[in-house]
Scaffold this motif. Sequence first.
Motif, PDB file in Angstrom:
ATOM      1  N   ALA A  13     -23.180  16.447  -7.928  1.00  0.00           N
ATOM      2  CA  ALA A  13     -24.141  15.684  -7.380  1.00  0.00           C
ATOM      3  C   ALA A  13     -24.095  14.900  -9.169  1.00  0.00           C
ATOM      4  N   GLU A  14     -24.791  15.594  -9.996  1.00  0.00           N
ATOM      5  CA  GLU A  14     -24.824  15.722 -11.072  1.00  0.00           C
ATOM      6  C   GLU A  14     -23.187  15.289 -12.079  1.00  0.00           C
ATOM      7  N   GLU A  15     -22.217  15.714 -11.331  1.00  0.00           N
ATOM      8  CA  GLU A  15     -21.161  15.395 -12.156  1.00  0.00           C
ATOM      9  C   GLU A  15     -20.399  14.194 -12.405  1.00  0.00           C
ATOM     10  N   GLN A  16     -20.667  13.532 -11.337  1.00  0.00           N
ATOM     11  CA  GLN A  16     -19.972  12.022 -10.642  1.00  0.00           C
ATOM     12  C   GLN A  16     -19.741  11.972 -12.177  1.00  0.00           C
ATOM     13  N   PRO A  17     -20.741  11.264 -12.798  1.00  0.00           N
ATOM     14  CA  PRO A  17     -20.636  10.394 -14.342  1.00  0.00           C
ATOM     15  C   PRO A  17     -19.334  11.208 -15.076  1.00  0.00           C
ATOM     16  N   THR A  18     -19.346  12.047 -14.932  1.00  0.00           N
ATOM     17  CA  THR A  18     -17.945  12.799 -16.071  1.00  0.00           C
ATOM     18  C   THR A  18     -16.590  12.513 -14.793  1.00  0.00           C
TER      19      THR A  18
END
Length: 344
Positions: free
Chosen positions: A274-279
């Motif tokens: 989920a933490e990869e979404q901004p990328t």
Amino acid sequence: MSEIVIGNRKIGVNHPPLVIAEIGINHEGSIEKAFQMIDDAAKAGCECVKFQTHVIEDEMIPNNVVPGNASESIWDIMKRCALTKEEEKILKEYVESKGMIFLSTPFSRAAAIQLEELGVLAFKIGSGECNNHPLVEHIARYGKPIILSTGMNSIESIRKSVDIIRKYNTPFALMHCTSIYPTPYDKVRLGAIEDLAEAFPGTVLGLSDHSISNYPCFGAVALGARILERHFTSDKTWPGPDIPISMDPTELKELIEGSQAVFQALGGRKTVLAEEQPTIDFAFACVVAIQDIKAGEKLTMENIWVKRPGNGEIKAESFHEILGKRAISDIKKDEQIRWRYLDA
């Protein structure tokens, strides 16, 4: 035996590596140097320091054998470097006052008795004593955790000592070790950790390293090692046979931090976080018009392509799926294409 406990410190595959700074005999018999190394290890964040306990007359007969990393006999070296029981008591209390674990390797039965009388929490048995079955059995009877180094020993040889330790239900860990000083990288043989894991399933494993850097220890963590031991000195200009293979305070701090980092990086699966979404939102590509498209016009390689950002509706992976479809409304150049713009 997936973990052992020394004091309040749990050691095992699910716990961060325990780094042991082996002061050994680097003090050269000077308790002042020993104090300095304890202080420097504590400042580096080390949890455990280890000494060596030598009761010479019970350990060896007078001899002129010169170790490969020295220029004088082992008898003379140990005579000079041996600490008294009272000095060891003082050092143990000082180590523990710093919140660290005190360990020492006994090289004889008298040394083991001395350490037991001092109330050590665990015993470290060196590679040279790995096949010293009388001494291994004597120590195993105490029932305290044993960290057994295995340099110069085969799996078959190690198994004999392991069987002795298990006979007394004594917790233990096995340390892979190469007894070459210093150890060239191509002789470290990290694959031996996997051999030990296969031969002794569920056993806590570690690396006692004699190379000249922290690199092998970092690799060992990735292979399951949870105890890391290297010789340690406050000053690499001091005399002593083990100084050339010893880490200094800066390297000790790097070993602690680096091994923790490798441990934290282990595990996981190849999934999208989920933490990869901004990328994802900026790094992925979506289908866009590369020229103005009129209603009724067919989508082709000449009027659509894929561009960043990745926050559009039709991702690059669907590019070929929409080729040949017709626009049902006008689409402007550089506009991200939406499914509702297209015919069924």
